[in-house]
Design an enzyme around this catalytic site. Structure first.
Site, PDB file in Angstrom:
ATOM      1  N   ASP A  68      -4.950   7.344  -5.890  1.00 23.18           N
ATOM      2  CA  ASP A  68      -4.793   6.067  -6.284  1.00 23.18           C
ATOM      3  C   ASP A  68      -5.834   4.862  -6.305  1.00 23.18           C
ATOM      4  O   ASP A  68      -7.085   5.496  -5.877  1.00 23.18           O
ATOM      5  CB  ASP A  68      -3.596   5.475  -5.199  1.00 23.18           C
ATOM      6  CG  ASP A  68      -4.016   5.780  -3.915  1.00 23.18           C
ATOM      7  OD1 ASP A  68      -5.015   5.886  -3.662  1.00 23.18           O
ATOM      8  OD2 ASP A  68      -2.804   5.967  -3.171  1.00 23.18           O
ATOM      9  N   ASN A 137       5.929   4.052   5.644  1.00 25.40           N
ATOM     10  CA  ASN A 137       7.202   3.790   4.708  1.00 25.40           C
ATOM     11  C   ASN A 137       7.694   4.824   3.870  1.00 25.40           C
ATOM     12  O   ASN A 137       8.708   4.776   3.145  1.00 25.40           O
ATOM     13  CB  ASN A 137       7.018   2.264   4.034  1.00 25.40           C
ATOM     14  CG  ASN A 137       6.117   2.375   3.145  1.00 25.40           C
ATOM     15  OD1 ASN A 137       5.354   3.696   2.817  1.00 25.40           O
ATOM     16  ND2 ASN A 137       5.791   1.436   2.049  1.00 25.40           N
ATOM     17  N   HIS A 139       5.687   6.468   1.658  1.00 25.24           N
ATOM     18  CA  HIS A 139       5.140   6.621   0.466  1.00 25.24           C
ATOM     19  C   HIS A 139       4.001   7.785   0.342  1.00 25.24           C
ATOM     20  O   HIS A 139       3.676   8.111   1.426  1.00 25.24           O
ATOM     21  CB  HIS A 139       4.487   5.175  -0.108  1.00 25.24           C
ATOM     22  CG  HIS A 139       3.141   4.769   0.739  1.00 25.24           C
ATOM     23  ND1 HIS A 139       2.824   3.715   0.680  1.00 25.24           N
ATOM     24  CD2 HIS A 139       2.364   5.596   1.482  1.00 25.24           C
ATOM     25  CE1 HIS A 139       1.488   3.527   1.621  1.00 25.24           C
ATOM     26  NE2 HIS A 139       1.366   4.793   1.794  1.00 25.24           N
ATOM     27  N   GLU A 144       5.968   3.625  -3.802  1.00 24.36           N
ATOM     28  CA  GLU A 144       6.348   3.044  -2.594  1.00 24.36           C
ATOM     29  C   GLU A 144       8.034   3.079  -2.934  1.00 24.36           C
ATOM     30  O   GLU A 144       8.706   3.672  -3.684  1.00 24.36           O
ATOM     31  CB  GLU A 144       6.260   1.459  -2.749  1.00 24.36           C
ATOM     32  CG  GLU A 144       5.040   1.016  -2.615  1.00 24.36           C
ATOM     33  CD  GLU A 144       4.450   0.716  -1.407  1.00 24.36           C
ATOM     34  OE1 GLU A 144       4.460   1.852  -0.587  1.00 24.36           O
ATOM     35  OE2 GLU A 144       3.786  -0.054  -0.798  1.00 24.36           O
TER      36      GLU A 144
END
Ligand code: PGA
Length: 245
Positions: A68, A137, A139, A144
């Site tokens: 990413d 979270n 991810h 996400e």
């Protein structure tokens, strides 16, 4: 079904992950490797360099991609995935520019950037070994919560928690709001997917990802369905699991 392995500490987890990358390259010198950045894999990459030297493993035929990148941040700025992968992996292993393809976070035509990455993965026959972490979270990369898991490379508006932890990678306040990432469809298709997590702070999300129902609210939970996934945890990250303790 995924495999889960629990290690005494971050160091032994990292050494095992490095062994698996080396094993991939020994079996297939022209392997396609995908690397994440973040705190979690830093020690893996140190071991990788050490073990590559000890075992005389050559990375000269492999091809490397990045998981990413922050959108709108120049690649040579300390803290970008581009910068960190060069510093922690590519330069020490002597991997040449022609062997690397990373997202260009400065390309305003993000869709072109995504298509280029998709095409490279496709024409090279998929990803042989992929190293990823997990966000607080749930991810993986910048996929996400709520993401469409059938997506390939795409850009994503990032959540507050991701932006806050992202800020720590930079040595000065850096405006970030979007990320560009490989999609879950590509992550889950890797021939060998190594999901690493260490530390107490990761224990609650690891418990959810591995033991709660599979849901795109916790994108990493999809590894439960992935035969090629190996989850490598230290004792602390594994401390809230009931199945493996
Ligand atoms: P970390 O980040 O390795 O710095 O904990 C993981 C992630 O957010 O994917």
């Amino acid at each position: 079904m995924m495999t889960v392995r629990i290690f005494e500490d971050h160091d032994s987890l990292s050494a095992a992950a490095a062994d698996m990358i080396i094993d991939t390259v020994i079996k297939k010198p022209a392997a396609v490797l995908c690397f994440a950045t973040g705190n979690t894999p830093v020690r893996t990459y140190q071991w990788l360099i050490e073990k590559a030297r000890q075992s005389n493993t050559s990375f000269s035929s492999c091809f490397c991609i990045g998981l990413d990148e922050w959108a709108g941040v120049p690649p040579n700025k300390p803290g970008t995935c581009h910068y960190l992968l060069h510093q922690q992996v590519f330069d020490p292993l002597g991997i040449q520019p022609a062997q690397i393809h990373l997202f260009d976070g400065m390309n305003a035509a993000i869709q072109d950037e995504c298509s280029k990455m998709d095409e490279i993965i496709e024409t090279r026959g998929g990803i042989d070994c992929m190293v990823v972490g997990i966000g607080l979270n749930g991810h993986i990369g910048f996929n996400e919560p709520g993401v469409d898991v059938s997506l390939k490379a795409h850009d994503q508006v990032l959540m507050e928690s991701t932006l806050a932890s992202g800020q720590h990678y930079f040595n000065e306040p850096t405006p970030i709001s979007r990320g560009i990432t490989l999609g879950m469809a590509q992550v889950l298709k890797a021939n060998r997917l190594l999901l690493l997590a260490n530390g107490k702070h990761k224990a609650p999300i690891i418990q959810k990802a591995l033991e709660a129902a599979v849901s795109n609210e916790v994108p990493a939970s999809y590894v439960q369905l992935c035969d090629n996934a190996m989850v490598l945890l230290d004792r602390e990250a594994a401390s809230e699991l009931s199945t493996w303790n």
